[in-house]
Design a protein around this motif. Sequence first.
Motif, mmCIF file in Angstrom:
data_model
loop_
_atom_site.group_PDB
_atom_site.id
_atom_site.type_symbol
_atom_site.label_atom_id
_atom_site.label_comp_id
_atom_site.label_asym_id
_atom_site.label_seq_id
_atom_site.Cartn_x
_atom_site.Cartn_y
_atom_site.Cartn_z
ATOM 1 N N LEU A 1 -0.756 11.126 -16.140
ATOM 2 C CA LEU A 1 0.662 11.471 -16.109
ATOM 3 C C LEU A 1 0.874 12.951 -16.447
ATOM 4 C CD1 LEU A 1 2.274 8.334 -17.799
ATOM 5 C CD2 LEU A 1 2.575 9.066 -15.419
ATOM 6 N N GLN A 2 0.142 13.444 -17.443
ATOM 7 C CA GLN A 2 0.287 14.854 -17.811
ATOM 8 C C GLN A 2 -0.156 15.762 -16.668
ATOM 9 O OE1 GLN A 2 1.710 16.222 -20.748
ATOM 10 N NE2 GLN A 2 1.645 17.938 -19.312
ATOM 11 N N THR A 3 -1.248 15.415 -16.013
ATOM 12 C CA THR A 3 -1.705 16.188 -14.852
ATOM 13 C C THR A 3 -0.641 16.196 -13.763
ATOM 14 O OG1 THR A 3 -4.052 15.740 -15.278
ATOM 15 C CG2 THR A 3 -3.440 16.296 -13.019
ATOM 16 N N GLY A 4 -0.068 15.028 -13.495
ATOM 17 C CA GLY A 4 0.962 14.929 -12.465
ATOM 18 C C GLY A 4 2.213 15.701 -12.818
ATOM 19 N N MET A 5 2.629 15.652 -14.086
ATOM 20 C CA MET A 5 3.826 16.378 -14.501
ATOM 21 C C MET A 5 3.632 17.882 -14.385
ATOM 22 S SD MET A 5 5.741 14.429 -17.627
ATOM 23 C CE MET A 5 4.487 14.766 -18.844
ATOM 24 N N THR A 6 2.475 18.364 -14.834
ATOM 25 C CA THR A 6 2.204 19.794 -14.759
ATOM 26 C C THR A 6 2.269 20.278 -13.321
ATOM 27 O OG1 THR A 6 0.773 19.707 -16.712
ATOM 28 C CG2 THR A 6 0.486 21.585 -15.246
ATOM 29 N N PHE A 7 1.676 19.499 -12.405
ATOM 30 C CA PHE A 7 1.688 19.862 -10.989
ATOM 31 C C PHE A 7 3.106 19.825 -10.423
ATOM 32 C CE2 PHE A 7 1.598 18.700 -6.502
ATOM 33 C CZ PHE A 7 0.789 19.698 -5.972
ATOM 34 N N ALA A 8 3.849 18.754 -10.728
ATOM 35 C CA ALA A 8 5.209 18.615 -10.189
ATOM 36 C C ALA A 8 6.104 19.766 -10.639
ATOM 37 C CB ALA A 8 5.796 17.278 -10.615
ATOM 38 N N LEU A 9 5.980 20.172 -11.878
ATOM 39 C CA LEU A 9 6.763 21.298 -12.382
ATOM 40 C C LEU A 9 6.385 22.587 -11.654
ATOM 41 C CD1 LEU A 9 6.717 20.507 -16.209
ATOM 42 C CD2 LEU A 9 8.709 20.405 -14.692
ATOM 43 N N GLN A 10 5.114 22.744 -11.345
ATOM 44 C CA GLN A 10 4.668 23.917 -10.594
ATOM 45 C C GLN A 10 5.264 23.940 -9.191
ATOM 46 O OE1 GLN A 10 0.414 23.439 -10.804
ATOM 47 N NE2 GLN A 10 0.222 24.532 -12.761
ATOM 48 N N GLN A 11 5.562 22.751 -8.659
ATOM 49 C CA GLN A 11 6.147 22.649 -7.323
ATOM 50 C C GLN A 11 7.670 22.752 -7.338
ATOM 51 O OE1 GLN A 11 3.879 22.667 -4.814
ATOM 52 N NE2 GLN A 11 2.479 22.753 -6.576
ATOM 53 N N GLY A 12 8.244 22.918 -8.535
ATOM 54 C CA GLY A 12 9.694 23.087 -8.635
ATOM 55 C C GLY A 12 10.486 21.812 -8.803
ATOM 56 N N ALA A 13 9.867 20.762 -9.336
ATOM 57 C CA ALA A 13 10.569 19.493 -9.538
ATOM 58 C C ALA A 13 11.759 19.665 -10.476
ATOM 59 C CB ALA A 13 9.616 18.448 -10.114
ATOM 60 N N ASP A 14 12.884 19.045 -10.127
ATOM 61 C CA ASP A 14 14.066 19.013 -10.993
ATOM 62 C C ASP A 14 14.072 17.754 -11.856
ATOM 63 O OD1 ASP A 14 15.388 21.427 -10.012
ATOM 64 O OD2 ASP A 14 15.727 20.302 -8.165
ATOM 65 N N ILE A 15 13.615 16.647 -11.258
ATOM 66 C CA ILE A 15 13.545 15.355 -11.946
ATOM 67 C C ILE A 15 12.169 14.761 -11.694
ATOM 68 C CG2 ILE A 15 14.530 13.031 -12.135
ATOM 69 C CD1 ILE A 15 17.143 14.147 -11.021
ATOM 70 N N LEU A 16 11.549 14.219 -12.748
ATOM 71 C CA LEU A 16 10.228 13.610 -12.636
ATOM 72 C C LEU A 16 10.323 12.147 -13.017
ATOM 73 C CD1 LEU A 16 10.017 16.695 -13.869
ATOM 74 C CD2 LEU A 16 7.568 16.217 -13.770
ATOM 75 N N VAL A 17 9.664 11.294 -12.246
ATOM 76 C CA VAL A 17 9.675 9.853 -12.485
ATOM 77 C C VAL A 17 8.241 9.369 -12.659
ATOM 78 C CG1 VAL A 17 10.263 7.573 -11.545
ATOM 79 C CG2 VAL A 17 11.788 9.534 -11.134
ATOM 80 N N HIS A 18 8.008 8.560 -13.691
ATOM 81 C CA HIS A 18 6.705 7.918 -13.894
ATOM 82 C C HIS A 18 6.763 6.538 -13.240
ATOM 83 C CE1 HIS A 18 5.988 10.442 -17.814
ATOM 84 N NE2 HIS A 18 5.978 11.160 -16.717
ATOM 85 N N PHE A 19 5.778 6.231 -12.408
ATOM 86 C CA PHE A 19 5.833 5.013 -11.595
ATOM 87 C C PHE A 19 4.432 4.419 -11.511
ATOM 88 C CE2 PHE A 19 6.391 2.589 -7.635
ATOM 89 C CZ PHE A 19 7.702 2.166 -7.713
ATOM 90 N N ASP A 20 4.275 3.140 -11.904
ATOM 91 C CA ASP A 20 2.961 2.497 -11.900
ATOM 92 C C ASP A 20 2.468 2.238 -10.474
ATOM 93 O OD1 ASP A 20 2.939 2.535 -14.617
ATOM 94 O OD2 ASP A 20 3.209 0.369 -14.893
ATOM 95 N N ALA A 21 1.141 2.280 -10.304
ATOM 96 C CA ALA A 21 0.541 2.114 -8.980
ATOM 97 C C ALA A 21 0.299 0.664 -8.598
ATOM 98 C CB ALA A 21 -0.793 2.868 -8.926
ATOM 99 N N ASP A 22 0.420 -0.266 -9.553
ATOM 100 C CA ASP A 22 -0.013 -1.642 -9.300
ATOM 101 C C ASP A 22 1.031 -2.537 -8.649
ATOM 102 O OD1 ASP A 22 1.776 -2.052 -11.361
ATOM 103 O OD2 ASP A 22 0.270 -2.697 -12.827
ATOM 104 N N GLY A 23 2.168 -1.973 -8.258
ATOM 105 C CA GLY A 23 3.177 -2.754 -7.554
ATOM 106 C C GLY A 23 4.222 -3.400 -8.432
ATOM 107 N N GLN A 24 4.163 -3.194 -9.756
ATOM 108 C CA GLN A 24 5.146 -3.817 -10.643
ATOM 109 C C GLN A 24 6.528 -3.171 -10.537
ATOM 110 O OE1 GLN A 24 4.127 -5.490 -14.591
ATOM 111 N NE2 GLN A 24 2.356 -4.146 -14.501
ATOM 112 N N HIS A 25 6.563 -1.870 -10.369
ATOM 113 C CA HIS A 25 7.843 -1.164 -10.334
ATOM 114 C C HIS A 25 8.448 -1.176 -8.941
ATOM 115 C CE1 HIS A 25 6.309 1.339 -14.003
ATOM 116 N NE2 HIS A 25 6.710 0.130 -14.337
ATOM 117 N N GLN A 26 9.767 -1.092 -8.896
ATOM 118 C CA GLN A 26 10.494 -1.160 -7.636
ATOM 119 C C GLN A 26 11.155 0.180 -7.333
ATOM 120 O OE1 GLN A 26 10.200 -4.289 -5.924
ATOM 121 N NE2 GLN A 26 8.716 -4.266 -7.604
#
Length: 229
Positions: free
Chosen positions: A69-94
Motif C-alpha cells: 500500500l505504501q509503494t502504491g500511495m507513493t507512486f499515485a502521489l507522484q502521478q498527481g492523485a487527488d484522492i487515493l483508495v485502498h482496495f483488496d485484490a481478492d474480490g471482497q470489495h465492490q
Amino acid sequence: MTRSASVFVIVPAYNEAPVLGSTVGQLIDLNYEVVVVDDGSSDDTWFESSQLPIYLLRHAINLGQGAALQTGMTFALQQGADILVHFDADGQHQAKDIESLIDPVRRGESDVVFGSRFLRKTDRTAVPVLRRLLLKAGIVVNGLSTGVWLSDAHNGFRALSAKAAKQIEICENGYAHASEIVAQVRRLRLRFTERPTTIIYTDYSKAKGQSVWNALNIVFDLVLRRILE
C-alpha cells in the motif's frame, strides 16, 4: 474538490491471479486510475496484471500488504492523485461503493474515510459469525490502543485525500498497518469519517484473508505495544 478530481485505486496483490482480472476489471469499467502492486507473487499475478490497462508495480520479494500500500500511495502521489483508495485484490470489495466512500473527501469534509461492515444491518449479517466476533474484539483493542473508536477497525477499504496520504507513512508491513493508519490519523489530527461498504465473502476470499490465528496475533501485538509505550 471537483468531480473530475483524479482518483487512484491502489490494489495490493499477492498470488491473486485467479481473481485479479475480475477485481480490477470493475475498477477499469468505472474509469478509475488503477495501481496494482504485485507484492512478490509466485503465481501468474504479474502476467495477468500486465494484460490490463493499469499502472503495474512489483516488489521483488513479498513484503506484506502494508508495504504494498505504501509503494502504491507513493507512486499515485507522484502521478498527481487527488484522492487515493485502498482496495483488496481478492474480490471482497465492490467498486460501486467507491463513489460514496470518496464523497466526503471530494466535498472537503474529511481527509480519510474508513469503510465499515457494521453500519448497515445487511452488511453486518453478511460477515461470518466467528469473523464478526474477532472483528468486534479488534474494535475494542484498536480503540484502546489508538484512542479512535471506529465501527470496523480492520476494513481494508478506505479513501484518503492527497493531503492525508502525503502525511501518513505506513511502516507496519503486515495487516497491523490498519491500526497504524488509524493511530496516525489521530496523531496528525486528520478529519475522518466512516461510510458503509458491502463485503462479499467467497470461499476464495475467506481462504485468502486473515486467518483466525493471524487476527489474534495482530490483537496481541497491539496490546503488547500499548503496554510497552
